[in-house]
Write an enzyme that holds these catalytic residues in place. Structure first.
Site, PDB file in Angstrom:
ATOM      1  N   GLU A 136       0.824  -1.210   0.000  1.00 28.75           N
ATOM      2  CA  GLU A 136       0.000   0.000   0.000  1.00 28.75           C
ATOM      3  C   GLU A 136       0.861   1.263   0.000  1.00 28.75           C
ATOM      4  OE1 GLU A 136      -4.193  -0.881   1.993  1.00 28.75           O
ATOM      5  OE2 GLU A 136      -2.551  -1.381   3.353  1.00 28.75           O
ATOM      6  N   GLU A 193      -3.881  -9.483   3.536  1.00 33.97           N
ATOM      7  CA  GLU A 193      -4.581  -9.101   4.768  1.00 33.97           C
ATOM      8  C   GLU A 193      -5.737 -10.030   5.121  1.00 33.97           C
ATOM      9  OE1 GLU A 193      -2.602  -5.163   3.618  1.00 33.97           O
ATOM     10  OE2 GLU A 193      -3.405  -6.929   2.600  1.00 33.97           O
TER      11      GLU A 193
END
Length: 248
Positions: free
Chosen positions: A110, A130
């Site tokens: 990210e 995740e």
């Protein structure tokens, strides 16, 4: 400006190369690193320069520090610890280059998505695992990644755990260059050199306009151009161009 989790690889008038430096945990992003990157952002907001981000030890960043993440609760999620940092990095006045060597996973990926440019080594592996840890990629991947690679591939990464290698990332244009690991820093600086050859005020205006919402166009373009049309650099650069053309 050396810091416990960051190392300054190079500092020049036109750029700053910051290395994520927690090799013992594959440069996992912890609270200290977040704080130190905010300090970097403050410096670059005050004195705009190109930012190069890379990782130590053949890894960009393996993600958020799971030891810290395990203990975070509802209030921490709502505080947007990583998302606010990555938004600040994305909004820096001058371009940001992520030089991805090895793993860029979770929060590390990210962070790379928030950069303006991503270049990679042949060892790069990029993904968002995740959901395998019972959480979601909440620091930009859920919307930036679709913009970068398209919805179908983004869903493969976010929902099915796909990890892209360097060749796949290049084919999808998630990264724009692939180099051998020992050439990655030189490639990042070569890209920074190309950016630095442009007028910095024009670069900053272009980045700002590029990221403006669709509803703000064309007014935001025209307003930025109006400022640049009056800048001394515009007259100097165009006079130099006309003088060179006249000599031919």
């Amino acid at each position: 400006m050396a810091a416990p989790t960051l190392r300054i690889e190079a500092e020049r008038p036109d750029r700053l190369h910051v290395v994520l430096d927690r090799p013992g945990v594959r440069n996992a992003i912890d609270a200290a690193m977040v704080d130190e990157l905010h300090v970097v952002c403050a410096q670059l907001e005050a004195v705009p320069r190109i930012l190069i981000l890379s990782g130590a030890g053949g890894v960009f960043a393996s993600g958020a520090d799971i030891a810290e993440l395990r203990d975070r609760r509802r209030e921490d999620a709502l505080a947007g610890i990583n998302s606010r940092l990555f938004g600040r990095i994305a909004a820096l006045p001058m371009p940001v280059i992520a030089a991805i060597d090895g793993w860029a996973l979770g929060g590390g990926a990210e962070l790379a998505y928030a950069a303006d440019f991503r270049i990679a080594s042949t060892t790069a592996r990029i993904g968002n695992p995740e959901t395998s840890l019972g959480i979601l990629a909440a620091a930009g991947a859920s919307w930036r990644l679709a913009e970068l690679v398209g919805e179908p591939v983004a869903k493969e990464i976010l929902l099915a755990g796909r990890v892209l290698n360097a060749e796949e990332a290049l084919a999808l244009r998630l990264v724009t260059e692939v180099h051998e690991p020992d050439q990655l820093d030189a490639a990042a600086n070569a890209l920074a050199d190309r950016i630095a050859k442009q007028d910095p005020h024009a670069v900053q205006a272009t980045k700002r306009v590029f990221h403006a919402s669709r509803a703000d166009h064309p007014a935001v373009d025209e307003q930025a151009q109006a400022v640049l049309f009056e800048s001394p650099a515009k007259f100097a650069l165009m006079d130099a161009f006309l003088a060179r053309r006249k000599k031919k």
